[in-house]
Write a protein that holds these residues in place. Structure first.
Motif, short mmCIF file in Angstrom:
data_model
loop_
_atom_site.label_atom_id
_atom_site.label_comp_id
_atom_site.label_asym_id
_atom_site.label_seq_id
_atom_site.Cartn_x
_atom_site.Cartn_y
_atom_site.Cartn_z
N SER A 1 95.09 -7.30 -34.34
CA SER A 1 95.49 -7.67 -32.88
C SER A 1 96.98 -8.12 -32.73
O SER A 1 97.23 -8.89 -33.79
N THR A 2 97.57 -7.99 -31.68
CA THR A 2 99.17 -8.31 -31.73
C THR A 2 98.93 -9.97 -31.54
O THR A 2 100.08 -10.75 -32.12
N ILE A 3 98.04 -10.43 -30.80
CA ILE A 3 98.05 -12.18 -30.78
C ILE A 3 97.71 -12.74 -32.30
O ILE A 3 98.43 -13.51 -32.46
N TRP B 1 92.83 -17.50 -27.23
CA TRP B 1 93.27 -16.24 -27.66
C TRP B 1 92.70 -15.48 -28.78
O TRP B 1 92.52 -14.25 -28.59
N ASP C 1 90.34 -12.18 -28.38
CA ASP C 1 91.18 -10.92 -28.92
C ASP C 1 90.53 -10.22 -30.19
O ASP C 1 90.46 -9.17 -30.25
N ARG D 1 87.55 -8.32 -28.87
CA ARG D 1 87.92 -7.11 -28.38
C ARG D 1 87.96 -6.02 -29.48
O ARG D 1 87.81 -4.97 -29.26
N THR D 2 88.86 -6.49 -30.51
CA THR D 2 89.36 -5.63 -31.43
C THR D 2 88.41 -4.93 -32.10
O THR D 2 88.17 -3.74 -32.49
#
Length: 207
Positions: free
Chosen positions: A59-61, A180, A184, A187-188
């Protein structure tokens, strides 16, 4: 979905035997419905043995916050060797009963300094230690009548803060985790779950 502490503490996990002095920080139901033998597939979502699957650092976060954490660790000296496993604290491997010690250790996490402690057919634990905490990431595979196939994954985080610094650190990062990091991550994991069928055979090589 976040779960009550009893979702972890009431189950006969082997991790309870070696972490009586740790605090249970979080328990989450993972969006990974499956059958009784799909724990290997869950494990593949947390490692890079399958490069298309890893969840913890995809994940980007998650990558941004992890990079920020390492910079702060370098600045304040949290991640020096003398603050880690085998120096400031003993590895939980030293606490394992003989059957777990002689069994499979499991895979480490690529890109994240967690070290595997043990692996069973439905349970895996990995640990990390630094100047702020000694922490455990625990994954389990549980029966759930509401899940497609009757089973799903469950994740727990256990911590042992390093004095006042560790307690303050855990309080500081708590909003980031709930707002966050965990959403996140879930979801990933869920996004690639169905597509990951059949890609977990590698786990048997770690046993």
């Amino acid at each position: 979905m976040r779960l009550p502490a009893t979702a972890h503490t009431d189950r006969p996990w082997r991790i309870h035997e070696i972490t009586p002095d740790f605090q249970l920080e979080d328990v989450w139901a993972l969006p990974t419905p499956g059958g009784p033998d799909d724990f290997d597939r869950l494990m593949s979502r947390f490692t890079t043995a399958d490069p298309d699957a890893p969840a913890l650092m995809s994940s980007t976060i998650g990558r941004f916050l992890m990079a920020l954490r390492w910079k702060l660790g370098t600045l304040f000296g949290w991640d020096r060797d003398k603050a880690g496993l085998g120096t400031r604290v003993q590895t939980l491997r030293d606490r394992l009963p003989s059957d777990l010690l002689e069994g499979p250790r499991g895979p480490d996490l690529d890109g994240v300094p967690f070290t595997s402690v043990f692996l069973t057919d439905d349970e895996w634990a990995a640990e990390i230690a630094n100047g702020t905490v000694h922490a455990v990431l625990h994954l389990g595979w549980v029966a759930d009548s509401t899940a497609d196939g009757g089973y799903r994954g469950q994740m727990a985080v256990l911590v042992k803060p390093n004095g006042r610094l560790g307690t303050a650190y855990m309080a500081l990062i708590k909003p980031f985790r709930y707002l966050w990091v965990y959403p996140d991550l879930l979801r990933t994991i869920g996004r690639g779950w169905d597509a990951g069928r059949g890609n977990a055979a590698w786990v048997n090589r770690a046993r």
